[in-house]
Write an enzyme that holds these catalytic residues in place. Structure first.
Site, PDB file in Angstrom:
ATOM      1  N   GLY A 140       0.839  -1.203   0.000  1.00 40.54           N
ATOM      2  CA  GLY A 140       0.000   0.000   0.000  1.00 40.54           C
ATOM      3  C   GLY A 140       0.866   1.242   0.000  1.00 40.54           C
ATOM      4  CB  SER A 141      -0.041   4.721   0.570  1.00 42.96           C
ATOM      5  OG  SER A 141      -0.700   4.580   1.817  1.00 42.96           O
ATOM      6  N   PRO A 142       3.044   4.594   1.332  1.00 41.98           N
ATOM      7  CG  PRO A 142       4.821   5.713   0.311  1.00 41.98           C
ATOM      8  CD  PRO A 142       3.416   5.253   0.069  1.00 41.98           C
TER       9      PRO A 142
ATOM     10  CD  GLU B  86       7.031  -5.586  -1.842  1.00 38.32           C
ATOM     11  OE1 GLU B  86       7.262  -4.728  -2.721  1.00 38.32           O
ATOM     12  OE2 GLU B  86       7.812  -6.515  -1.595  1.00 38.32           O
TER      13      GLU B  86
ATOM     14  CB  VAL C  79      -1.418   2.919   5.003  1.00 35.55           C
ATOM     15  CG1 VAL C  79      -2.010   1.789   5.828  1.00 35.55           C
ATOM     16  CG2 VAL C  79      -2.509   3.924   4.650  1.00 35.55           C
ATOM     17  N   GLY C  80       1.868   2.511   5.354  1.00 36.44           N
ATOM     18  CA  GLY C  80       3.006   1.662   5.719  1.00 36.44           C
ATOM     19  C   GLY C  80       3.585   2.051   7.075  1.00 36.44           C
TER      20      GLY C  80
END
Ligand code: NAD
Length: 469
Positions: free
Chosen positions: A193-195, A215, A197-198
């Site tokens: 997902g997105s940085p 990822e 939410v990462g």
């Protein structure tokens, strides 16, 4: 939410109780599971998957076959071919100082894993990592994206038919479901997902010291120098960028082109896009839509912001809100402070920025976060090597784009802001495994002679050991 919490906790406990039974399966038993999954994706559920993705964002069937079905089948075939050797005990040399012993390491399963996937390639990015998790002998709870509900529903049905939920379970639902799951002490979390939410996932994982594979995404630059074959570059970029309507983590996010070849490149790209999608792309059956209204509005806002800062729309620019349609759009003279050059675009808009020298292009890339992918179109070995040596990125394709993802012999993943850890092939298997080292003593070891009480003679042996062994 407490009820939900209890449901997931029960699921987690059931998988935890089952983890050794699953972890101690043979390669043949794991391969049987992979074959069942392959059959489901390739045959039993293929039509349902195609239809669900079409219903979610009008993804063309051929594109679904190429970018959802084929990569999962490829990952399965590759794992089946290599799993026996991956699971073998890996012997290592024993230093002289440890005479009398032998050493090896084994890949043991991490245990109970959480797999959170995004909406943009929902089947590929859910079942792809699942293949690695199964190959490595883990139990898995899957949480797919809420943004592609039709596809999530089909995947839920598939997982329920193929597996017991104490081995693999798929739970649907909104972001709150992920948030509840993230409270549990998983042994590994594989997140795509997105940085932004990462970072939330990594923070939650830190509470239990859970290992993570992240990822993520970001802005992937594409450099085109003055030596490049512009026609070939335009053809590949037109495909790599507008595939999935630009909603691809490794799509070229923006182009950095040597200023003298910019006009010619725009002309060949215009001709190429016309050849792909005709003059009325909204009527083309080869183009997906933006996934939902929220993302449509986000992309239109990017476009309007750039235009209000005097950008030039070179190609496309039409939008239709009733259909979440955005025409493949190419835009130049974009102000540096425009959101198009600041945020990950993740849609069918391609900014083109010119540079004078390679050093300038490299400096620009290095002023931003490390990208997931960096592409180079050039016939100059010198330029290509200079770019690769002086930038950092998760992956690179030279004179192509996106295809590096499809080679299972290559690790796939980002670096820092674009990700942590690697997927695909043996790298995915390793990500879901712990490398457990084993030393076995066969005869009395020479090192025992050096145990206390320490004497002058023993000190001499220690000195010799440090010097010679
Ligand atoms: P996202 O980060 O918004 O969501 C991904 C998943 O996280 C979804 O399942 C969602 O339900 C969940 N989620 C969202 N907010 C959450 C929160 N606050 N707490 C817990 N879970 C939450 O990403 P997306 O919009 O689905 O996908 C687009 C992003 O993913 C882009 O940045 C793209 O580059 C990246 N991406 C990366 C790869 C890769 O392989 N590196 C592949 C595809 C997409």
């Amino acid at each position: 939410m407490n009820d939900l919490n209890n449901t997931y906790a029960d699921l987690f406990i059931a998988q935890k109780a089952n983890r050794f039974a699953i972890g101690n399966t043979t390669y043949k038993e794991r391969i049987a599971k992979l074959i069942a999954l392959k059959k489901a994706v390739e045959f039993t559920y293929k039509d349902k998957i195609r239809q669900a993705l079409f219903d979610d964002f009008k993804k063309p069937f051929t594109e679904t076959d190429l970018t959802e079905i084929y990569p999962v089948i490829g990952e399965i075939k590759f794992a089946i071919r290599h799993l026996k050797s991956w699971m073998k005990r890996q012997k290592v040399d024993t230093p002289l100082a440890l005479t009398g012993s032998s050493s090896w390491y084994v890949y043991e399963p991490k245990g109970v894993c959480l797999l959170i996937s995004p909406w943009n390639f929902p089947v590929n990015l859910t079942f792809g990592p699942l293949v690695s998790a199964i190959a490595a002998g883990n139990t898995v709870i899957i949480k797919p994206s809420e943004m592609t509900p039709n596809t999530s529903k089909v995947m839920a049905e598939m997982v329920a038919n193929l597996f017991n939920e104490n081995e693999i379970a798929l739970v649907e639902g909104e972001v709150e479901v992920s948030q509840e799951l993230l409270k549990l002490p998983f042994n590994h979390i594989f997140f795509t997902g997105s940085p932004q939410v990462g970072k939330i996932v990594m923070q939650a994982a830190a509470k239990h010291l859970t290992s993570v594979t992240l990822e993520l995404g970001g802005k992937s630059p594409t450099i085109i120098d003055e030596t490049a074959n512009l026609k070939a570059a335009a053809r590949k970029i037109a495909w790599g960028k507008f595939l999935n309507s630009g909603q691809t983590c490794i799509a070229p996010d923006y182009i950095l082109i040597q200023e003298e070849v910019k006009e010619e490149f725009v002309a060949v790209l215009r001709a190429q896009l016309k050849a792909f999608f005709t003059t009325d792309a909204s009527a083309s059956h080869s183009l997906s839509r933006v996934v939902n209204t929220k993302h449509f509005k986000r992309l239109v806002a990017h476009l309007e912001d750039a235009i209000s800062k005097n950008a030039t729309v070179e190609i496309g620019g039409k939008t239709a809100s009733e259909d979440n349609f955005i025409e493949p759009t190419v835009i130049s003279n974009v102000a540096e402070n425009a959101s198009l050059l600041q945020d990950e675009i993740f849609g069918p808009i391609l900014p083109i920025k010119t540079y004078k020298t390679i050093v300038e292009a490299i400096g620009y890339i290095n002023s931003k976060e490390k990208p997931l992918a960096l592409y180079v179109y050039s016939k100059s070995k010198k330029n290509t090597n200079t770019i690769i040596k002086n930038t950092r990125a998760g992956s690179t394709a030279i004179n192509n784009n996106v295809l590096q993802y499809t080679n299972h012999n290559l690790p796939f993943g980002g670096t820092n802001n674009s990700g942590i850890g690697k997927a695909h092939g043996v790298f995915g298997f390793q990500e879901f495994s712990n490398m457990r080292s084993v030393l076995k003593q066969h005869t009395k070891g020479s090192i025992e002679f050096l145990f206390p009480p320490y004497t002058h003679l023993k000190q001499k042996f220690v000195d010799a050991t440090i010097k010679w062994f």
